[in-house]
Design a protein around this motif. Structure first.
Motif, PDB file in Angstrom:
ATOM      1  N   PRO A 373       6.119 -11.954 -13.941  1.00 25.26           N
ATOM      2  CA  PRO A 373       6.021 -11.225 -12.668  1.00 25.26           C
ATOM      3  C   PRO A 373       6.865 -11.899 -11.599  1.00 25.26           C
ATOM      4  CG  PRO A 373       4.045 -12.528 -13.033  1.00 25.26           C
ATOM      5  CD  PRO A 373       4.875 -12.661 -14.276  1.00 25.26           C
ATOM      6  N   LEU A 374       7.446 -11.096 -10.708  1.00 23.57           N
ATOM      7  CA  LEU A 374       8.201 -11.635  -9.586  1.00 23.57           C
ATOM      8  C   LEU A 374       7.295 -12.054  -8.438  1.00 23.57           C
ATOM      9  CD1 LEU A 374      11.223  -9.156  -9.387  1.00 23.57           C
ATOM     10  CD2 LEU A 374      11.020 -11.270 -10.700  1.00 23.57           C
ATOM     11  N   LEU A 375       6.246 -11.254  -8.222  1.00 24.64           N
ATOM     12  CA  LEU A 375       5.352 -11.511  -7.096  1.00 24.64           C
ATOM     13  C   LEU A 375       4.032 -10.812  -7.398  1.00 24.64           C
ATOM     14  CD1 LEU A 375       5.096 -12.729  -4.229  1.00 24.64           C
ATOM     15  CD2 LEU A 375       5.921 -10.549  -3.327  1.00 24.64           C
ATOM     16  N   GLN A 376       2.930 -11.442  -7.024  1.00 27.18           N
ATOM     17  CA  GLN A 376       1.639 -10.827  -7.303  1.00 27.18           C
ATOM     18  C   GLN A 376       0.625 -11.190  -6.215  1.00 27.18           C
ATOM     19  OE1 GLN A 376      -0.199 -12.324 -10.937  1.00 27.18           O
ATOM     20  NE2 GLN A 376       1.138 -14.103 -10.952  1.00 27.18           N
ATOM     21  N   SER A 449      16.618 -12.238  -7.613  1.00 25.64           N
ATOM     22  CA  SER A 449      15.429 -11.385  -7.573  1.00 25.64           C
ATOM     23  C   SER A 449      14.246 -12.098  -6.931  1.00 25.64           C
ATOM     24  CB  SER A 449      15.047 -10.949  -8.997  1.00 25.64           C
ATOM     25  OG  SER A 449      14.824 -12.090  -9.813  1.00 25.64           O
ATOM     26  N   CYS A 450      14.479 -13.175  -6.224  1.00 26.45           N
ATOM     27  CA  CYS A 450      13.393 -13.929  -5.598  1.00 26.45           C
ATOM     28  C   CYS A 450      12.791 -13.127  -4.449  1.00 26.45           C
ATOM     29  CB  CYS A 450      13.908 -15.269  -5.100  1.00 26.45           C
ATOM     30  SG  CYS A 450      12.620 -16.323  -4.405  1.00 26.45           S
ATOM     31  N   LEU A 451      11.513 -12.873  -4.509  1.00 26.39           N
ATOM     32  CA  LEU A 451      10.802 -12.104  -3.495  1.00 26.39           C
ATOM     33  C   LEU A 451       9.653 -12.930  -2.939  1.00 26.39           C
ATOM     34  CD1 LEU A 451      10.606  -8.606  -5.241  1.00 26.39           C
ATOM     35  CD2 LEU A 451      12.226  -9.326  -3.493  1.00 26.39           C
ATOM     36  N   TYR A 452       9.357 -12.708  -1.657  1.00 23.58           N
ATOM     37  CA  TYR A 452       8.277 -13.405  -0.974  1.00 23.58           C
ATOM     38  C   TYR A 452       7.338 -12.385  -0.320  1.00 23.58           C
ATOM     39  CZ  TYR A 452      10.635 -17.909  -1.500  1.00 23.58           C
ATOM     40  OH  TYR A 452      11.214 -19.039  -2.013  1.00 23.58           O
ATOM     41  N   ALA A 453       6.076 -12.752  -0.272  1.00 21.80           N
ATOM     42  CA  ALA A 453       5.095 -11.938   0.442  1.00 21.80           C
ATOM     43  C   ALA A 453       5.200 -12.218   1.924  1.00 21.80           C
ATOM     44  CB  ALA A 453       3.683 -12.238  -0.062  1.00 21.80           C
ATOM     45  N   TRP A 454       5.314 -11.145   2.693  1.00 15.89           N
ATOM     46  CA  TRP A 454       5.404 -11.286   4.143  1.00 15.89           C
ATOM     47  C   TRP A 454       4.006 -11.124   4.731  1.00 15.89           C
ATOM     48  CZ3 TRP A 454      10.334  -8.046   5.798  1.00 15.89           C
ATOM     49  CH2 TRP A 454      11.479  -8.675   5.251  1.00 15.89           C
ATOM     50  N   ASP A 455       3.382 -12.245   4.962  1.00 19.41           N
ATOM     51  CA  ASP A 455       2.023 -12.274   5.507  1.00 19.41           C
ATOM     52  C   ASP A 455       1.018 -11.738   4.484  1.00 19.41           C
ATOM     53  OD1 ASP A 455      -0.008 -12.793   7.256  1.00 19.41           O
ATOM     54  OD2 ASP A 455       0.862 -11.697   8.935  1.00 19.41           O
ATOM     55  N   HIS A 456      -0.233 -11.859   4.820  1.00 13.08           N
ATOM     56  CA  HIS A 456      -1.304 -11.374   3.953  1.00 13.08           C
ATOM     57  C   HIS A 456      -1.396  -9.850   4.064  1.00 13.08           C
ATOM     58  CE1 HIS A 456      -2.988 -15.354   2.987  1.00 13.08           C
ATOM     59  NE2 HIS A 456      -2.651 -15.679   4.225  1.00 13.08           N
ATOM     60  N   PRO A 457      -1.950  -9.183   3.048  1.00 12.59           N
ATOM     61  CA  PRO A 457      -2.106  -7.725   3.139  1.00 12.59           C
ATOM     62  C   PRO A 457      -3.069  -7.342   4.255  1.00 12.59           C
ATOM     63  CG  PRO A 457      -3.250  -8.601   1.208  1.00 12.59           C
ATOM     64  CD  PRO A 457      -2.419  -9.713   1.754  1.00 12.59           C
ATOM     65  N   SER A 458      -2.848  -6.181   4.826  1.00  9.50           N
ATOM     66  CA  SER A 458      -3.687  -5.689   5.927  1.00  9.50           C
ATOM     67  C   SER A 458      -4.236  -4.314   5.585  1.00  9.50           C
ATOM     68  CB  SER A 458      -2.871  -5.610   7.225  1.00  9.50           C
ATOM     69  OG  SER A 458      -1.766  -4.746   7.066  1.00  9.50           O
ATOM     70  N   GLY A 459      -5.396  -4.004   6.136  1.00 16.67           N
ATOM     71  CA  GLY A 459      -5.987  -2.692   5.916  1.00 16.67           C
ATOM     72  C   GLY A 459      -5.232  -1.603   6.653  1.00 16.67           C
ATOM     73  N   LEU A 460      -5.146  -0.434   6.038  1.00 13.24           N
ATOM     74  CA  LEU A 460      -4.454   0.707   6.643  1.00 13.24           C
ATOM     75  C   LEU A 460      -5.459   1.845   6.763  1.00 13.24           C
ATOM     76  CD1 LEU A 460      -1.692   1.675   7.662  1.00 13.24           C
ATOM     77  CD2 LEU A 460      -1.263   2.577   5.382  1.00 13.24           C
ATOM     78  N   MET A 461      -5.815   2.195   7.990  1.00 13.09           N
ATOM     79  CA  MET A 461      -6.830   3.223   8.239  1.00 13.09           C
ATOM     80  C   MET A 461      -6.159   4.589   8.251  1.00 13.09           C
ATOM     81  SD  MET A 461      -9.101   1.284  11.149  1.00 13.09           S
ATOM     82  CE  MET A 461      -7.660   0.934  12.157  1.00 13.09           C
TER      83      MET A 461
END
Length: 920
Positions: A373-376, A449-461
């Motif tokens: 996996p590249l990112l998880q 193909s290096c990918l980074y997560a930009w901040d933590h996931p956020s809820g979408l209402m």
């Protein structure tokens, strides 16, 4: 160790939100300075209702039950339950694993699809509609005076395709055409700007979207279909390279390639089956096929299954299968041992990446790097079934500040969630930082193909009216728990069934630029409303939204997910509540105490003091005698109840009949009456008549078999008088037997059990029926009565048959279905066996002399020697001619011959030696 720290494979092994400092998670300082805000909040004042119609509401006639199949089948776990829990479990197990989240395709998939018109600023919104969701409907969205307007037909309704598909639509897929000049097939594609692929459970249909100059609007043209009879459809996809090609995947993994130009004959597409050899990978087991997508080439597919993801390559003629991911890759962080993939989507960045979601993890993979996996992320959602990837420039469009232009053009956002749970989250990712022009990092970033997560996931209402305040969340949770056990809260609340992000060109015409940008969401609600909502990028999630400041019970309408009809529901929904205190007391085992205390209270209602008149008493007695009640005054009740057996009857039913037979006439007058003597019930200050079934005219005891419904109406007038037929019972047997016991001084009450119990009395009557059955019935060798006080009929069967001179006129047997249920109990080590309901008693008719060839009058005894049990018909005798008699005897002879050769019938007769000898 320094080498390991720079390894992309090593970093991707730690999912975001599972460790304190994930290697591929950018720091908050970097995200604030370079990336910008990644939380999107709805703007309450931007909410606009675009269109409202019952045609947009889902006709979910049978909503998915919240209970499991085992709980849904098993109504009780008491010892005398007709269907014990172990039987319900065995039935549910035969259906395989059940998943309530995927029980309805209506809420498992996206219901809206958008297609941009190339000639003007108009968007066509497609969805399924119709009373059975079997027709494609669409609306036109256009900008007028800085407002988005939804346009339907001239009558104010929606546009619909002329072709009805005949079964419920599962998904609608859109494929836009940027340039249709290359289309030169047998069909006229002039003015075409898109295709629709619409599939049901067993059929795929194709439409062409054209612009009609005469109508001045888009229209749908039906192209053809393909039916699959042997297997259901699991998924389908359009080719982004050759616009007229699509792939359909069946539930067994078979793949079919369709070409709209060269594959149609009389509106029927043949399709080319892709000869993929799965080998050992084809063994499904409990796995299911999820979806398919085109990869970086028009002859390369990505196919997802619940346990693995494969790449199919047929560029060189053969079909090469490569495994890209397996579910056991995430076993270190999976919360469940039965982890599985739920959905897949191709990334919009290029055709090499794809996003994959399991019950625990969200993963981005690359077809060039199988099994890595590249990112998880650890998503924390409850079985999400929807996943889509957006460019960040589409989510943060129309911005006044150009500080974060690099992040907008380089970043991506994954919207993940479930329409049924109405919970969505946004996962943002991209490269680590913007490389300087002319630097080595810039050259490396072109192929890295290096990918980074930009901040933590956020809820979408997505629903726009959720409140994230603590008191609101707690109040809503209490509201969910207050609903009945069988009710899902989704059926009582507005949820999103589909949505789409409006393109940047149209959104810029609607709203002024925002500081950090945002997007315009078009959503379809379960109430049948199409709404517009503006979302803006922010640093923090807004916890207090004005639209949501109301009690959850105020917006919990009834039956929001039920069919609302072709017109608005004009009759107000009203619910009536009755205080069933006697039923509650019976279920709790204290009916005698409640009745005793109730009888001790003084009577306040004047109607309760009225007694039956002598005239009505005589009429009622006459009616009861006609129906069979009168004969019980002169013979023992248990004998009469056995003589009353005409059809196969359970021991429980025979015991009930005996208890009815023991009731005196004055108690029967309480249970049976005519509508002219029944009092109406006061409900909402109005007198309402109750409904009861008519007592059959043939002499028989309750519970009655195949009764006719009453023809009584609550709106009886002088022209339409109420019926004088005998109806009832108006009071249940448990109530009458308890009342009878109290009047007689409670001789059958037991002090240790807290008084008289109608259930205990019924068990005693069942044991007495078993004792009598031992004397008058021939027992099946498979029938074993295991009641606590009962004696098995098989214990003395051989000895009794040897010494009994009187032939027995009844059969006692165990149906095959009940025998299978007993085997299930035995396998489950369950000592419970339901004999009162499963042991059947029936009467055997006497041997009749052969009928003569010439029969002038057809009598019902004609069928007696064709059946081992005694049958009674409610029919008149008819006269037969000589020719009809001859034909009837010939048919009877042929049927008798078939009975002799039918193995199950011979085996049934072999169990009962004495009765079948009489039939021979």
């Amino acid at each position: 160790m320094a080498m390991i720290e720079f390894s992309q494979e090593w970093k991707s092994g730690f999912p975001i939100d599972t460790v304190s400092k994930a290697p591929l998670l950018l720091s908050k300082e970097t995200s604030e300075s370079l990336i910008g805000p990644l939380i999107f909040n709805p703007i309450p004042e931007s909410l606009a209702h675009l269109f409202t119609s019952p045609a947009l509401a889902p006709p979910l006639l049978n909503p998915p039950p919240h209970l499991s199949l085992t709980r849904f089948i098993s109504t009780s776990t008491l010892a005398d339950s007709p269907l014990p829990h172990s039987t319900a479990s065995s039935i549910a197990f035969s259906f395989g694993p059940q998943d309530l989240h995927f029980s309805s395709p209506l809420v498992a998939y996206h219901r809206l699809q958008f297609l941009k018109c190339p000639h003007d600023d108009t968007v066509v919104v497609f969805f399924s509609t119709g009373t059975n969701l079997d027709r494609v409907g669409f609306l036109l969205l256009s900008v007028k005076d800085k407002s988005l307007v939804a346009t339907g037909d001239q009558k104010g309704g929606i546009f619909t395709a002329s072709k009805s598909l005949g079964s419920k639509i599962v998904r609608v897929l859109v494929n836009p055409i940027e340039d249709d000049s290359f289309l030169n097939g047998n069909y006229s594609f002039s003015g075409s700007f898109g295709y629709l692929l619409v599939y049901t459970m067993y059929s795929v249909n194709w439409f062409c979207v054209k612009y009609s100059e005469s109508m001045k609007r888009p229209v749908l043209s039906y192209l053809g279909c393909k039916n699959f009879k042997s297997c259901g459809i699991a998924s389908a996809c359009w080719s982004p390279y050759i616009k007229v090609q699509s792939v359909v995947m069946l539930e067994n993994g078979a793949l079919f390639l369709f070409d709209l130009e060269a594959d149609c004959s009389d509106m029927y597409f043949r399709g080319a089956k892709l000869k993929v050899s799965w080998g050992d990978e084809g063994k499904l087991g409990d796995c299911k096929w999820l979806g398919c997508e085109f990869s970086w080439h028009c002859r390369v597919l990505i196919v997802a299954r619940s346990d693995a993801v494969f790449m199919i390559d047929w560029k060189c003629g053969g079909f090469d299968v490569t495994c890209l991911a397996r579910i056991d890759m995430f076993s270190a962080y999976a919360l469940s041992e039965r982890e599985r993939f739920l959905a897949m989507s191709r990334a919009v960045s290029d055709s090499l990446h794809f996003a994959l979601v399991s019950e625990t993890m969200l993963v981005i993979c690359d077809v060039r790097k199988p099994m890595i996996p590249l990112l998880q992320w650890a998503h924390g959602l409850d079985k999400p079934c929807f996943i889509d990837v957006f460019r960040l420039s589409d989510l943060r469009s129309n911005s006044r500040d150009d500080t974060h232009d690099w992040a907008n053009s380089s970043g991506f956002g994954i919207i993940l969630g479930s329409f049924w749970n109405c919970e969505f989250s946004l996962f943002c990712y991209g490269p680590s930082f913007p490389p300087r022009k002319g630097s080595t990092a810039l050259e490396i970033s072109k192929f890295s193909s290096c990918l980074y997560a930009w901040d933590h996931p956020s809820g979408l209402m997505l629903s726009g009216d959720d409140c994230q305040r603590g008191d609101c969340l707690v109040r809503e949770q209490f509201w969910k728990e207050a609903l009945p056990e069988w009710t899902d809260w989704q059926q009582k609340k507005h949820i999103v069934l589909g949505f789409g992000v409006l393109n940047n060109d149209l959104s810029s015409l609607l709203f002024e630029p925002d500081e950090f940008g945002g997007f315009v969401l078009i959503r379809l609600m379960s109430s049948g409303k199409l709404e517009l909502q503006r979302y803006c990028a922010s640093w923090e999630l807004v916890k207090n939204i004005e639209v949501a400041q109301r009690d959850p019970m105020l917006h919990s309408e009834d039956n929001l997910l039920y069919f609302m009809g072709d017109e608005e529901y004009k009759v107000p929904r009203k619910f009536k509540y009755f205080e069933l205190n006697y039923l509650h007391a019976h279920l709790n085992g204290n009916l005698s105490q409640v009745l005793d205390s109730s009888m001790a209270k003084p009577c306040e209602c004047p109607h309760e003091k009225e007694m039956f008149s002598l005239e009505f008493h005589e009429v009622l007695c006459k009616k009861l005698k006609i129906c069979g009640f009168g004969q019980f005054r002169t013979s023992p009740a248990i004998t009469v109840t056995f003589n009353d057996i005409n059809l196969p009857t359970s021991i429980h039913e025979v015991a009930l009949r005996r208890m009815w037979a023991e009731l005196p006439m004055e108690f029967l007058q309480l249970a049976f009456s005519s509508y002219s003597e029944l009092h109406e019930v006061l409900l909402d200050q109005k007198r309402v008549a109750l409904e009861f079934s008519v007592v059959p005219e043939l002499p028989q005891l309750p519970p009655f078999f195949l009764r006719k419904p009453s023809n009584h109406s609550s709106r009886c007038s002088r022209k339409v008088q109420s019926s004088d037929a005998l109806v009832g019972p108006a009071l249940p047997l448990a109530f009458l037997s308890t009342l009878h016991e109290l009047r007689n001084g409670c001789p059958n009450s037991q002090e240790e059990t807290g008084g008289f119990s109608s259930e205990s009395e019924l068990n005693v009557r069942c044991n007495e029926v078993v004792q009598v059955a031992k004397e008058v019935a021939v027992s099946d060798s498979t029938t074993k009565l295991q009641d606590d006080n009962a004696i098995s009929l098989d214990d003395d069967r051989d000895d009794f048959l040897d010494h009994s001179e009187k032939p027995k006129s009844f059969l006692l047997y165990h149906p095959t279905a009940c025998q299978l249920s007993f085997q299930v109990h035995k396998e489950d080590n369950c000592v419970y066996q339901d004999d009162k309901f499963a042991s059947m008693i029936t009467k055997v008719h006497e041997k009749q002399s052969p009928h003569p060839e010439k029969v002038e009058t057809f009598k019902l005894e004609f069928f007696d020697d064709l059946c081992p049990i005694d049958l009674k018909f409610d029919a008149r005798e008819v006269k037969f001619s000589s020719q009809e008699s001859k034909i009837s005897n010939l048919l009877k002879k042929n049927f008798s011959k078939w009975q002799e050769e039918f193995t199950p019938y011979r085996e049934f007769c072999s169990r009962f030696t004495s009765p079948c000898d009489k039939m021979a």
